[in-house]
Design a protein around this motif. Structure first.
Motif, PDB file in Angstrom:
ATOM      1  N   GLY A   1       0.844  -1.206   0.000  1.00  0.00           N
ATOM      2  CA  GLY A   1       0.000   0.000   0.000  1.00  0.00           C
ATOM      3  C   GLY A   1       0.866   1.236   0.000  1.00  0.00           C
ATOM      4  O   GLY A   1       1.312   1.702  -1.050  1.00  0.00           O
ATOM      5  N   SER A   2       1.172   1.759   1.207  1.00  0.00           N
ATOM      6  CA  SER A   2       2.036   2.943   1.291  1.00  0.00           C
ATOM      7  C   SER A   2       3.400   2.666   0.667  1.00  0.00           C
ATOM      8  O   SER A   2       4.013   3.539   0.062  1.00  0.00           O
ATOM      9  CB  SER A   2       2.204   3.367   2.755  1.00  0.00           C
ATOM     10  N   ASP A   3       3.867   1.429   0.821  1.00  0.00           N
ATOM     11  CA  ASP A   3       5.141   1.038   0.202  1.00  0.00           C
ATOM     12  C   ASP A   3       4.846   0.326  -1.120  1.00  0.00           C
ATOM     13  O   ASP A   3       5.267  -0.808  -1.349  1.00  0.00           O
ATOM     14  CB  ASP A   3       5.905   0.117   1.167  1.00  0.00           C
TER      15      ASP A   3
ATOM     16  N   ALA B   1       1.497  17.001  -2.661  1.00  0.00           N
ATOM     17  CA  ALA B   1       1.256  16.271  -1.399  1.00  0.00           C
ATOM     18  C   ALA B   1       0.657  17.209  -0.355  1.00  0.00           C
ATOM     19  O   ALA B   1      -0.310  16.858   0.342  1.00  0.00           O
ATOM     20  CB  ALA B   1       2.564  15.672  -0.889  1.00  0.00           C
ATOM     21  N   ALA B   2       1.211  18.428  -0.266  1.00  0.00           N
ATOM     22  CA  ALA B   2       0.728  19.381   0.744  1.00  0.00           C
ATOM     23  C   ALA B   2      -0.694  19.839   0.410  1.00  0.00           C
ATOM     24  O   ALA B   2      -1.552  19.953   1.303  1.00  0.00           O
ATOM     25  CB  ALA B   2       1.665  20.583   0.810  1.00  0.00           C
ATOM     26  N   GLY B   3      -0.937  20.081  -0.874  1.00  0.00           N
ATOM     27  CA  GLY B   3      -2.266  20.562  -1.291  1.00  0.00           C
ATOM     28  C   GLY B   3      -3.347  19.560  -0.925  1.00  0.00           C
ATOM     29  O   GLY B   3      -4.352  19.900  -0.284  1.00  0.00           O
ATOM     30  N   VAL B   4      -3.143  18.310  -1.307  1.00  0.00           N
ATOM     31  CA  VAL B   4      -4.202  17.318  -1.053  1.00  0.00           C
ATOM     32  C   VAL B   4      -4.319  17.035   0.443  1.00  0.00           C
ATOM     33  O   VAL B   4      -5.423  16.814   0.964  1.00  0.00           O
ATOM     34  CB  VAL B   4      -3.997  16.033  -1.892  1.00  0.00           C
ATOM     35  N   MET B   5      -3.191  17.072   1.150  1.00  0.00           N
ATOM     36  CA  MET B   5      -3.267  16.832   2.603  1.00  0.00           C
ATOM     37  C   MET B   5      -4.114  17.919   3.275  1.00  0.00           C
ATOM     38  O   MET B   5      -5.039  17.636   4.034  1.00  0.00           O
ATOM     39  CB  MET B   5      -1.871  16.817   3.224  1.00  0.00           C
TER      40      MET B   5
ATOM     41  N   GLY C   1     -17.870   9.954   2.941  1.00  0.00           N
ATOM     42  CA  GLY C   1     -16.801   9.995   1.932  1.00  0.00           C
ATOM     43  C   GLY C   1     -15.484  10.530   2.452  1.00  0.00           C
ATOM     44  O   GLY C   1     -14.441  10.354   1.812  1.00  0.00           O
ATOM     45  N   ILE C   2     -15.525  11.196   3.619  1.00  0.00           N
ATOM     46  CA  ILE C   2     -14.344  11.957   4.055  1.00  0.00           C
ATOM     47  C   ILE C   2     -13.066  11.124   4.085  1.00  0.00           C
ATOM     48  O   ILE C   2     -12.037  11.509   3.542  1.00  0.00           O
ATOM     49  CB  ILE C   2     -14.521  12.501   5.500  1.00  0.00           C
ATOM     50  N   LYS C   3     -13.139   9.978   4.725  1.00  0.00           N
ATOM     51  CA  LYS C   3     -11.897   9.278   5.106  1.00  0.00           C
ATOM     52  C   LYS C   3     -11.046   8.854   3.914  1.00  0.00           C
ATOM     53  O   LYS C   3      -9.813   8.878   3.966  1.00  0.00           O
ATOM     54  CB  LYS C   3     -12.215   8.081   6.001  1.00  0.00           C
ATOM     55  N   LEU C   4     -11.729   8.445   2.835  1.00  0.00           N
ATOM     56  CA  LEU C   4     -10.949   7.990   1.676  1.00  0.00           C
ATOM     57  C   LEU C   4      -9.972   9.066   1.201  1.00  0.00           C
ATOM     58  O   LEU C   4      -8.863   8.771   0.756  1.00  0.00           O
ATOM     59  CB  LEU C   4     -11.880   7.599   0.512  1.00  0.00           C
ATOM     60  N   LEU C   5     -10.396  10.324   1.347  1.00  0.00           N
ATOM     61  CA  LEU C   5      -9.574  11.416   0.818  1.00  0.00           C
ATOM     62  C   LEU C   5      -8.321  11.636   1.650  1.00  0.00           C
ATOM     63  O   LEU C   5      -7.396  12.330   1.232  1.00  0.00           O
ATOM     64  CB  LEU C   5     -10.443  12.675   0.726  1.00  0.00           C
ATOM     65  N   GLU C   6      -8.283  11.011   2.835  1.00  0.00           N
ATOM     66  CA  GLU C   6      -7.073  11.058   3.669  1.00  0.00           C
ATOM     67  C   GLU C   6      -6.284   9.748   3.565  1.00  0.00           C
ATOM     68  O   GLU C   6      -5.297   9.558   4.272  1.00  0.00           O
ATOM     69  CB  GLU C   6      -7.466  11.317   5.141  1.00  0.00           C
ATOM     70  N   ILE C   7      -6.756   8.852   2.690  1.00  0.00           N
ATOM     71  CA  ILE C   7      -6.103   7.540   2.546  1.00  0.00           C
ATOM     72  C   ILE C   7      -5.614   7.297   1.111  1.00  0.00           C
ATOM     73  O   ILE C   7      -4.471   6.910   0.891  1.00  0.00           O
ATOM     74  CB  ILE C   7      -7.081   6.406   2.976  1.00  0.00           C
ATOM     75  N   GLY C   8      -6.506   7.517   0.135  1.00  0.00           N
ATOM     76  CA  GLY C   8      -6.172   7.199  -1.267  1.00  0.00           C
ATOM     77  C   GLY C   8      -5.122   8.154  -1.814  1.00  0.00           C
ATOM     78  O   GLY C   8      -4.954   9.265  -1.315  1.00  0.00           O
ATOM     79  N   ALA C   9      -4.406   7.704  -2.831  1.00  0.00           N
ATOM     80  CA  ALA C   9      -3.336   8.499  -3.466  1.00  0.00           C
ATOM     81  C   ALA C   9      -2.243   8.844  -2.460  1.00  0.00           C
ATOM     82  O   ALA C   9      -1.629   9.907  -2.533  1.00  0.00           O
ATOM     83  CB  ALA C   9      -3.902   9.774  -4.102  1.00  0.00           C
ATOM     84  N   GLY C  10      -2.002   7.948  -1.522  1.00  0.00           N
ATOM     85  CA  GLY C  10      -1.017   8.209  -0.463  1.00  0.00           C
ATOM     86  C   GLY C  10      -1.732   8.771   0.741  1.00  0.00           C
ATOM     87  O   GLY C  10      -2.446   9.769   0.647  1.00  0.00           O
ATOM     88  N   THR C  11      -1.530   8.126   1.900  1.00  0.00           N
ATOM     89  CA  THR C  11      -2.219   8.559   3.122  1.00  0.00           C
ATOM     90  C   THR C  11      -1.662   9.903   3.603  1.00  0.00           C
ATOM     91  O   THR C  11      -0.620  10.369   3.129  1.00  0.00           O
ATOM     92  CB  THR C  11      -1.983   7.517   4.247  1.00  0.00           C
TER      93      THR C  11
ATOM     94  N   GLU D   1      -0.103  10.405   6.242  1.00  0.00           N
ATOM     95  CA  GLU D   1       1.254  10.185   6.761  1.00  0.00           C
ATOM     96  C   GLU D   1       2.261  10.159   5.611  1.00  0.00           C
ATOM     97  O   GLU D   1       3.347  10.734   5.708  1.00  0.00           O
ATOM     98  CB  GLU D   1       1.309   8.879   7.567  1.00  0.00           C
ATOM     99  N   VAL D   2       1.891   9.496   4.524  1.00  0.00           N
ATOM    100  CA  VAL D   2       2.788   9.451   3.356  1.00  0.00           C
ATOM    101  C   VAL D   2       2.964  10.864   2.787  1.00  0.00           C
ATOM    102  O   VAL D   2       4.065  11.265   2.407  1.00  0.00           O
ATOM    103  CB  VAL D   2       2.233   8.465   2.299  1.00  0.00           C
ATOM    104  N   ARG D   3       1.884  11.631   2.746  1.00  0.00           N
ATOM    105  CA  ARG D   3       1.968  13.016   2.249  1.00  0.00           C
ATOM    106  C   ARG D   3       2.948  13.815   3.114  1.00  0.00           C
ATOM    107  O   ARG D   3       3.779  14.570   2.604  1.00  0.00           O
ATOM    108  CB  ARG D   3       0.572  13.656   2.262  1.00  0.00           C
ATOM    109  N   LYS D   4       2.866  13.611   4.432  1.00  0.00           N
ATOM    110  CA  LYS D   4       3.786  14.329   5.336  1.00  0.00           C
ATOM    111  C   LYS D   4       5.227  13.892   5.100  1.00  0.00           C
ATOM    112  O   LYS D   4       6.152  14.714   5.142  1.00  0.00           O
ATOM    113  CB  LYS D   4       3.407  14.074   6.808  1.00  0.00           C
ATOM    114  N   MET D   5       5.418  12.596   4.877  1.00  0.00           N
ATOM    115  CA  MET D   5       6.779  12.097   4.618  1.00  0.00           C
ATOM    116  C   MET D   5       7.358  12.768   3.369  1.00  0.00           C
ATOM    117  O   MET D   5       8.528  13.172   3.344  1.00  0.00           O
ATOM    118  CB  MET D   5       6.743  10.569   4.421  1.00  0.00           C
TER     119      MET D   5
END
Ligand SMILES: Cc1cc2nc3c(=O)[nH]c(=O)nc-3n(C[C@H](O)[C@H](O)[C@H](O)COP(=O)(O)OP(=O)(O)OC[C@H]3O[C@@H](n4cnc5c(N)ncnc54)[C@H](O)[C@@H]3O)c2cc1C
Length: 404
Positions: A147-149, A341-345, A379-389, A391-395
């Motif tokens: 997933g993230s990896d 990454a920052a925009g979508v996060m 619908g909210i949660k998917l937008l913090e998970i898909g296309a990189g969570t 946490e991945v966006r922060k990384m």
């Protein structure tokens, strides 16, 4: 709809924000908004309730010209830019966010990636059907163990055998998977090279060895179809290799930056709709003999929501404008990697806040499955998970900041 309060479908005043868009862009957004409201909003509830896929809608979107936005006119496209496709997505996000996800998986993850990376013969073969909407596109990167990896842990393999590649492995959570005709799929052609041994392939649903293992049932975005896919000695003609062998990482990384830029307009559209519904509801719902809109604590929530939506608009458009000029060899690093990454996060987390307030304004009505605000909330949660969570966006952001 039964006892729950039903806000009117159309509350245009809240959509008429100061947008910073040009006249042409405003017209495109307004046209797409009218189309989305007339043609896709009436489908949204059944899509959500039954996880129903309306088979006619993709050909209708194609006929109307809302696929192939970034494709050249010679292939049947509109010859416009990523920013414009973001505006269409924003409109879909307002009226049928599940369809917006299906649209972006088809238009951006599959079609736009093919446009950026495929050769002329592959484009000529696949792009026109995708633009007409008679062929449905998808992208398969994520796997049960990756997933993230996604790159490092990828275990799907492709080995060359004569004039075919033989694919083996599984892909999971693939949007449009159950209904897709054409899939852009990543597999390892050289396991010893890690992420630099990945290649991209165009797979047709009828290729021997390809199977939809299961359709997955979701808490939100339910109308968009999601699947686990299996490749069991799947025979893919060698001519369907996209780009060079072992160079798939470039396709993945630039594609992911664009995908992140294109998730934000879905969030913006959903937030605009949530605000419109909340203003409407606050004016109509009476308690203590007055509309709840007269209570300052309700006004406070509406004011917060408005401010958050406008901040989402700024960031979404800024990110899309950056994605507009992403070069052929860009992506996966540098400024574009960081800002997407920052925009979508930011936009996804802010949508979470908007919908939390929207639900509160709606009281018990919002808690009922059948209400539109409930559908949006799920619908909210998917937008913090898909296309990189998140946490991945922060990384990504931190890595880019620290390497500057
Ligand atoms: C509805 C839906 C549609 C999707 N559509 C597609 C699609 O069309 N195509 C496709 O290829 N994929 C798709 N995906 C997959 C999506 O991109 C992945 O779900 C996402 O990348 C996260 O992977 P995962 O679910 O395996 O979570 P995991 O990677 O297992 O993460 C679990 C948790 O661990 C955290 N975590 C993991 N690694 C780290 C780390 N190093 N540091 C800190 N925290 C970490 C994560 O942030 C998360 O909170 C879809 C997913 C969903 C739910």
């Amino acid at each position: 709809m039964s006892s729950a309060h039903t806000p009117s479908a159309h509350t245009p005043s809240v959509f008429q924000a100061f947008t910073g868009l040009s006249d042409d862009e405003t017209e495109i957004l307004n046209q797409a908004d009218r189309f989305a409201q007339a043609e896709t909003y009436p489908l949204a509830r059944r899509m959500d309730d039954e996880e129903w896929w309306p088979e006619d809608i993709f050909p209708k979107i194609g006929e109307t010209g809302y696929f192939g936005i970034t494709a050249p006119e010679s292939l049947g496209g509109a010859g416009l830019d990523v920013f414009t496709s973001g505006l269409i997505l924003q409109a879909l996000g307002r009226w049928n966010y599940a369809l917006a996800l299906s649209w972006v998986a088809h238009e951006n993850l599959c079609l736009h990636n093919i446009l950026r990376n495929a050769n002329e013969a592959q484009k000529a073969k696949y792009v026109p059907g995708l633009i007409k909407g008679t062929q449905i596109g998808a992208l398969g990167l994520t796997e049960p163990g990756a997933g993230s990896d996604a790159l490092g842990s990828m275990s799907t393999t492709a080995r060359r055998e004569g004039d075919h590649y033989i694919l083996n492995g599984r892909k999971i959570y693939i949007t449009n998977g159950p209904v897709a005709d054409v899939l852009l799929v990543y597999a390892k052609t050289d396991k010893s090279k890690g992420a630099h041994g990945i290649s991209a392939f165009i797979v047709e649903k009828d290729f021997p060895g390809f199977k939809v293992a299961q359709k997955l049932i979701k808490m939100g975005f339910r109308g968009s179809q999601t699947a686990e896919l299996v490749f069991d000695d799947c025979r893919v003609p060698a001519e369907n290799l996209v780009g060079e062998e072992n160079k798939g990482v470039k396709v993945v990384m630039s594609g992911l930056d664009l995908e992140r830029a294109m998730i934000s307009p879905i969030c913006l559209g959903m937030a605009e709709r949530a605000l419109a519904l909340s203003v409407d509801y606050a004016k109509q719902r009476k308690q203590f003999g007055r509309p709840i809109a007269e209570f300052q604590m309700v006004q406070s929530m509406l004011a917060d929501m408005y401010t958050w939506v406008e901040s989402m608009r700024l960031y979404t458009y800024q990110t899309l404008r950056a994605a507009n000029v992403i070069g052929e060899n860009d992506g996966g690093r540098g400024e574009i990697h960081k800002i997407t990454a920052a925009g979508v996060m930011y936009v996804a987390e802010t949508l979470n806040k908007v919908l939390n307030h929207a639900m509160q304004v709606h009281g018990g009505t919002g808690y009922m499955w059948e209400s539109e605000i409930n559908r949006l909330y799920r619908g909210i949660k998917l937008l913090e998970i898909g296309a990189g969570t998140t946490e991945v966006r922060k990384m990504i952001i931190a890595k880019e900041l620290l390497s500057e």
